[in-house]
Design a protein around this motif. Structure first.
Motif, PDB file in Angstrom:
ATOM      1  N   ARG A 162       5.806  10.701  -4.569  1.00  0.00           N
ATOM      2  CA  ARG A 162       6.473  11.307  -2.866  1.00  0.00           C
ATOM      3  C   ARG A 162       7.411   9.560  -2.479  1.00  0.00           C
ATOM      4  O   ARG A 162       7.330   8.930  -3.174  1.00  0.00           O
ATOM      5  CB  ARG A 162       5.323  11.428  -1.964  1.00  0.00           C
ATOM      6  N   PRO A 163       8.368  10.186  -1.374  1.00  0.00           N
ATOM      7  CA  PRO A 163       9.916   9.456  -1.631  1.00  0.00           C
ATOM      8  C   PRO A 163       9.361   7.883  -0.750  1.00  0.00           C
ATOM      9  O   PRO A 163       8.227   8.398   0.377  1.00  0.00           O
ATOM     10  CB  PRO A 163      10.127  10.140  -0.538  1.00  0.00           C
ATOM     11  N   VAL A 164       9.424   7.152  -0.143  1.00  0.00           N
ATOM     12  CA  VAL A 164       8.770   5.426   0.181  1.00  0.00           C
ATOM     13  C   VAL A 164       8.413   6.161   1.874  1.00  0.00           C
ATOM     14  O   VAL A 164       7.728   5.748   2.548  1.00  0.00           O
ATOM     15  CB  VAL A 164       9.069   4.010  -0.108  1.00  0.00           C
ATOM     16  N   THR A 165       9.767   7.247   2.341  1.00  0.00           N
ATOM     17  CA  THR A 165       9.823   7.552   3.504  1.00  0.00           C
ATOM     18  C   THR A 165       9.237   7.997   4.026  1.00  0.00           C
ATOM     19  O   THR A 165       7.741   7.787   5.535  1.00  0.00           O
ATOM     20  CB  THR A 165      11.273   7.276   4.086  1.00  0.00           C
ATOM     21  N   GLU A 166       8.813   8.632   3.488  1.00  0.00           N
ATOM     22  CA  GLU A 166       7.965   9.833   3.819  1.00  0.00           C
ATOM     23  C   GLU A 166       6.128   9.434   3.724  1.00  0.00           C
ATOM     24  O   GLU A 166       5.751   9.782   4.854  1.00  0.00           O
ATOM     25  CB  GLU A 166       7.805  11.247   2.499  1.00  0.00           C
ATOM     26  N   VAL A 167       6.259   8.817   2.614  1.00  0.00           N
ATOM     27  CA  VAL A 167       4.553   8.252   2.961  1.00  0.00           C
ATOM     28  C   VAL A 167       4.819   6.963   3.862  1.00  0.00           C
ATOM     29  O   VAL A 167       3.565   7.491   4.568  1.00  0.00           O
ATOM     30  CB  VAL A 167       4.755   7.357   1.688  1.00  0.00           C
ATOM     31  N   HIS A 168       5.534   6.148   4.333  1.00  0.00           N
ATOM     32  CA  HIS A 168       5.503   5.713   5.413  1.00  0.00           C
ATOM     33  C   HIS A 168       5.188   6.619   6.595  1.00  0.00           C
ATOM     34  O   HIS A 168       4.245   6.058   7.273  1.00  0.00           O
ATOM     35  CB  HIS A 168       6.623   4.787   5.161  1.00  0.00           C
ATOM     36  N   LYS A 169       5.830   7.043   6.515  1.00  0.00           N
ATOM     37  CA  LYS A 169       5.728   8.124   7.929  1.00  0.00           C
ATOM     38  C   LYS A 169       4.816   8.566   7.827  1.00  0.00           C
ATOM     39  O   LYS A 169       3.970   8.766   9.580  1.00  0.00           O
ATOM     40  CB  LYS A 169       6.438   9.212   7.901  1.00  0.00           C
ATOM     41  N   PHE A 174       0.684  -1.597  -0.199  1.00  0.00           N
ATOM     42  CA  PHE A 174       0.138   0.475   0.528  1.00  0.00           C
ATOM     43  C   PHE A 174       0.889   1.447  -0.110  1.00  0.00           C
ATOM     44  O   PHE A 174       0.583   2.460  -1.034  1.00  0.00           O
ATOM     45  CB  PHE A 174      -0.920   0.268   1.085  1.00  0.00           C
ATOM     46  N   ILE A 175       1.839   1.361   0.686  1.00  0.00           N
ATOM     47  CA  ILE A 175       2.543   2.410   1.191  1.00  0.00           C
ATOM     48  C   ILE A 175       3.409   2.388  -0.099  1.00  0.00           C
ATOM     49  O   ILE A 175       3.104   3.592  -0.515  1.00  0.00           O
ATOM     50  CB  ILE A 175       3.766   2.078   2.292  1.00  0.00           C
ATOM     51  N   SER A 176       4.126   1.173  -0.825  1.00  0.00           N
ATOM     52  CA  SER A 176       5.275   1.595  -2.045  1.00  0.00           C
ATOM     53  C   SER A 176       3.631   2.525  -3.013  1.00  0.00           C
ATOM     54  O   SER A 176       4.173   2.608  -4.034  1.00  0.00           O
ATOM     55  CB  SER A 176       5.299   0.375  -2.808  1.00  0.00           C
ATOM     56  N   GLU A 177       2.815   2.152  -3.526  1.00  0.00           N
ATOM     57  CA  GLU A 177       1.518   2.038  -4.453  1.00  0.00           C
ATOM     58  C   GLU A 177       1.376   3.287  -4.284  1.00  0.00           C
ATOM     59  O   GLU A 177       1.265   4.487  -5.158  1.00  0.00           O
ATOM     60  CB  GLU A 177       0.317   1.090  -4.440  1.00  0.00           C
ATOM     61  N   LEU A 178       1.578   3.997  -2.648  1.00  0.00           N
ATOM     62  CA  LEU A 178       0.883   5.046  -2.772  1.00  0.00           C
ATOM     63  C   LEU A 178       1.429   6.219  -2.952  1.00  0.00           C
ATOM     64  O   LEU A 178       1.866   7.572  -3.469  1.00  0.00           O
ATOM     65  CB  LEU A 178       0.672   5.233  -0.816  1.00  0.00           C
ATOM     66  N   ALA A 179       3.019   6.023  -2.826  1.00  0.00           N
ATOM     67  CA  ALA A 179       4.546   6.829  -3.014  1.00  0.00           C
ATOM     68  C   ALA A 179       4.741   6.926  -4.091  1.00  0.00           C
ATOM     69  O   ALA A 179       4.753   8.004  -4.816  1.00  0.00           O
ATOM     70  CB  ALA A 179       5.573   6.081  -2.605  1.00  0.00           C
ATOM     71  N   VAL A 180       4.403   5.999  -5.523  1.00  0.00           N
ATOM     72  CA  VAL A 180       4.292   6.078  -6.528  1.00  0.00           C
ATOM     73  C   VAL A 180       2.884   7.129  -7.460  1.00  0.00           C
ATOM     74  O   VAL A 180       3.511   7.597  -8.319  1.00  0.00           O
ATOM     75  CB  VAL A 180       3.867   4.749  -7.932  1.00  0.00           C
ATOM     76  N   ARG A 181       1.543   7.101  -7.389  1.00  0.00           N
ATOM     77  CA  ARG A 181       1.088   7.734  -7.300  1.00  0.00           C
ATOM     78  C   ARG A 181       1.335   8.933  -7.266  1.00  0.00           C
ATOM     79  O   ARG A 181       1.023  10.190  -7.661  1.00  0.00           O
ATOM     80  CB  ARG A 181      -0.845   7.138  -6.091  1.00  0.00           C
ATOM     81  N   THR A 182       2.273   9.339  -5.697  1.00  0.00           N
ATOM     82  CA  THR A 182       1.506  11.052  -5.593  1.00  0.00           C
ATOM     83  C   THR A 182       3.210  11.440  -5.608  1.00  0.00           C
ATOM     84  O   THR A 182       3.920  12.508  -5.562  1.00  0.00           O
ATOM     85  CB  THR A 182       1.032  10.943  -3.461  1.00  0.00           C
TER      86      THR A 182
END
Length: 92
Positions: A16-23, A6-14
């Motif tokens: 943004r870096p994966v670490t930022e989305v994870h936070k 979910f985080i990886s896909e959201l990072a691609v869509r936005t």
């Protein structure tokens, strides 16, 4: 889909870096948990609502022994989908 996917896909869509989305996702879950623990509901218009629901104490049976046991009163969380989510999931 698990949290990592979910985080990886959201990072691609936005973008943004994966670490930022994870936070962001971790903070979202933490805030959601805190609000529900205070027995308040969370409403996302047209998506759905999370709300705490009291469950009364009730008699149950131990599945291993069959002995009757009293289950204590507790609070659980329910989700009621909004109209847009409901229609998309049901292809309407």
């Amino acid at each position: 889909m698990n949290k990592t996917t979910f985080i990886s896909e959201l990072a691609v869509r936005t973008g943004r870096p994966v670490t930022e989305v994870h936070k962001f996702v971790d903070n979202f879950f933490a805030l959601t948990t805190e609000v529900l623990a205070r027995e308040e509901e969370i409403v996302f218009l047209r998506f759905g609502r999370f709300y705490p629901r009291k469950q009364l104490a009730r008699p149950v049976r131990n599945p291993k022994t069959g002995a009757p046991v009293m289950l204590d009163e507790r609070t659980t969380v329910r989700f009621k989908p909004g109209i847009d989510l409901f229609n998309i999931v049901n292809h309407k």
